[in-house]
Design a protein around this motif. Structure first.
Motif, PDB file in Angstrom:
ATOM      1  N   UNK A  71      68.695  40.639  92.870  1.00  0.00           N
ATOM      2  CA  UNK A  71      67.600  39.980  93.579  1.00  0.00           C
ATOM      3  C   UNK A  71      67.368  38.555  93.097  1.00  0.00           C
ATOM      4  N   UNK A  72      67.661  38.292  91.839  1.00  0.00           N
ATOM      5  CA  UNK A  72      67.393  36.968  91.279  1.00  0.00           C
ATOM      6  C   UNK A  72      68.292  36.740  90.080  1.00  0.00           C
ATOM      7  N   UNK A  73      68.577  35.479  89.825  1.00  0.00           N
ATOM      8  CA  UNK A  73      69.320  35.072  88.636  1.00  0.00           C
ATOM      9  C   UNK A  73      68.921  33.636  88.317  1.00  0.00           C
ATOM     10  N   UNK A  74      68.636  33.382  87.059  1.00  0.00           N
ATOM     11  CA  UNK A  74      68.240  32.043  86.626  1.00  0.00           C
ATOM     12  C   UNK A  74      68.787  31.786  85.237  1.00  0.00           C
ATOM     13  N   UNK A  75      68.974  30.507  84.929  1.00  0.00           N
ATOM     14  CA  UNK A  75      69.348  30.069  83.589  1.00  0.00           C
ATOM     15  C   UNK A  75      68.396  28.970  83.174  1.00  0.00           C
ATOM     16  N   UNK A  76      67.943  29.062  81.934  1.00  0.00           N
ATOM     17  CA  UNK A  76      67.072  28.058  81.333  1.00  0.00           C
ATOM     18  C   UNK A  76      67.670  27.718  79.977  1.00  0.00           C
ATOM     19  N   UNK A  77      68.472  26.667  79.943  1.00  0.00           N
ATOM     20  CA  UNK A  77      69.103  26.266  78.687  1.00  0.00           C
ATOM     21  C   UNK A  77      70.109  27.290  78.206  1.00  0.00           C
ATOM     22  N   UNK A  78      69.819  27.894  77.064  1.00  0.00           N
ATOM     23  CA  UNK A  78      70.733  28.851  76.425  1.00  0.00           C
ATOM     24  C   UNK A  78      70.416  30.299  76.785  1.00  0.00           C
ATOM     25  N   UNK A  79      69.491  30.498  77.726  1.00  0.00           N
ATOM     26  CA  UNK A  79      69.058  31.847  78.109  1.00  0.00           C
ATOM     27  C   UNK A  79      69.125  32.002  79.619  1.00  0.00           C
ATOM     28  N   UNK A  80      69.528  33.181  80.072  1.00  0.00           N
ATOM     29  CA  UNK A  80      69.558  33.474  81.500  1.00  0.00           C
ATOM     30  C   UNK A  80      69.094  34.893  81.746  1.00  0.00           C
ATOM     31  N   UNK A  81      68.757  35.175  82.994  1.00  0.00           N
ATOM     32  CA  UNK A  81      68.366  36.531  83.338  1.00  0.00           C
ATOM     33  C   UNK A  81      68.824  36.870  84.740  1.00  0.00           C
ATOM     34  N   UNK A  82      68.952  38.157  84.986  1.00  0.00           N
ATOM     35  CA  UNK A  82      69.169  38.674  86.337  1.00  0.00           C
ATOM     36  C   UNK A  82      68.172  39.803  86.556  1.00  0.00           C
ATOM     37  N   UNK A  83      67.828  39.996  87.807  1.00  0.00           N
ATOM     38  CA  UNK A  83      66.904  41.054  88.210  1.00  0.00           C
ATOM     39  C   UNK A  83      67.553  41.781  89.365  1.00  0.00           C
ATOM     40  N   UNK A  84      67.555  43.108  89.334  1.00  0.00           N
ATOM     41  CA  UNK A  84      68.206  43.842  90.413  1.00  0.00           C
ATOM     42  C   UNK A  84      67.800  45.291  90.483  1.00  0.00           C
ATOM     43  N   UNK A  85      68.478  45.997  91.382  1.00  0.00           N
ATOM     44  CA  UNK A  85      68.223  47.415  91.623  1.00  0.00           C
ATOM     45  C   UNK A  85      69.549  48.160  91.599  1.00  0.00           C
ATOM     46  N   UNK A  86      69.511  49.370  91.041  1.00  0.00           N
ATOM     47  CA  UNK A  86      70.678  50.241  90.983  1.00  0.00           C
ATOM     48  C   UNK A  86      70.458  51.416  91.927  1.00  0.00           C
ATOM     49  N   UNK A  87      71.471  51.703  92.740  1.00  0.00           N
ATOM     50  CA  UNK A  87      71.470  52.860  93.637  1.00  0.00           C
ATOM     51  C   UNK A  87      72.600  53.783  93.205  1.00  0.00           C
ATOM     52  N   UNK A  88      72.349  55.089  93.203  1.00  0.00           N
ATOM     53  CA  UNK A  88      73.375  56.087  92.884  1.00  0.00           C
ATOM     54  C   UNK A  88      73.456  57.057  94.047  1.00  0.00           C
ATOM     55  N   UNK A  89      74.658  57.207  94.557  1.00  0.00           N
ATOM     56  CA  UNK A  89      74.890  58.088  95.711  1.00  0.00           C
ATOM     57  C   UNK A  89      73.919  57.776  96.851  1.00  0.00           C
ATOM     58  N   UNK A  90      73.638  56.485  97.040  1.00  0.00           N
ATOM     59  CA  UNK A  90      72.805  56.032  98.150  1.00  0.00           C
ATOM     60  C   UNK A  90      71.312  56.039  97.906  1.00  0.00           C
ATOM     61  N   UNK A  91      70.856  56.547  96.766  1.00  0.00           N
ATOM     62  CA  UNK A  91      69.421  56.606  96.473  1.00  0.00           C
ATOM     63  C   UNK A  91      69.058  55.614  95.374  1.00  0.00           C
ATOM     64  N   UNK A  92      67.921  54.955  95.563  1.00  0.00           N
ATOM     65  CA  UNK A  92      67.451  54.017  94.540  1.00  0.00           C
ATOM     66  C   UNK A  92      67.130  54.788  93.267  1.00  0.00           C
TER      67      UNK A  92
END
Length: 116
Positions: A71-92
């Protein structure tokens, strides 16, 4: 965003994709290359899990069809982050917030917060 942040974002996105692929394949060796030695994960049940425990758990997880949505990814200098969702067999299953850091010129995952 400066050019070093763009380069950092590219590196973070590659690592995030490598994390997803290693987790999907249940490949602890590939995951080990993504995670810093001092990596820590915080899970919905309140547990803190460290690198060795995560890698050992991957060896015993049954195969499942996984899909990751970023859903999102950002970098600020020496640090970064990602935000997301995992689905298994079609279910969140869960959402996650992963943290990456550049140390000595190398990017590695340093942490994750997992929520239901």
């Amino acid at each position: 965003m400066g050019s070093s942040d763009v380069d950092g974002l590219d590196a973070v996105l590659r690592l995030d994709d490598a994390w997803n692929a290693a987790y999907h394949r249940r490949d602890p060796d590939a995951m080990a290359a993504v995670l810093a030695d001092d990596w820590v994960g915080f899970f919905p049940d309140g547990r803190a899990v460290f690198k060795a425990e995560l890698l050992e758990g991957m060896r015993h997880n049954p195969p499942v069809t996984l899909m990751f949505e970023r859903h999102a990814a950002r970098v600020h200098g020496e640090t970064g982050f990602t935000r997301g969702t995992l689905y298994a067999n079609g279910s969140r299953v869960q959402s996650f917030f992963r943290v990456y850091a550049r140390r000595g010129g190398e990017w590695r995952a340093v942490g994750v917060q997992v929520v239901p």
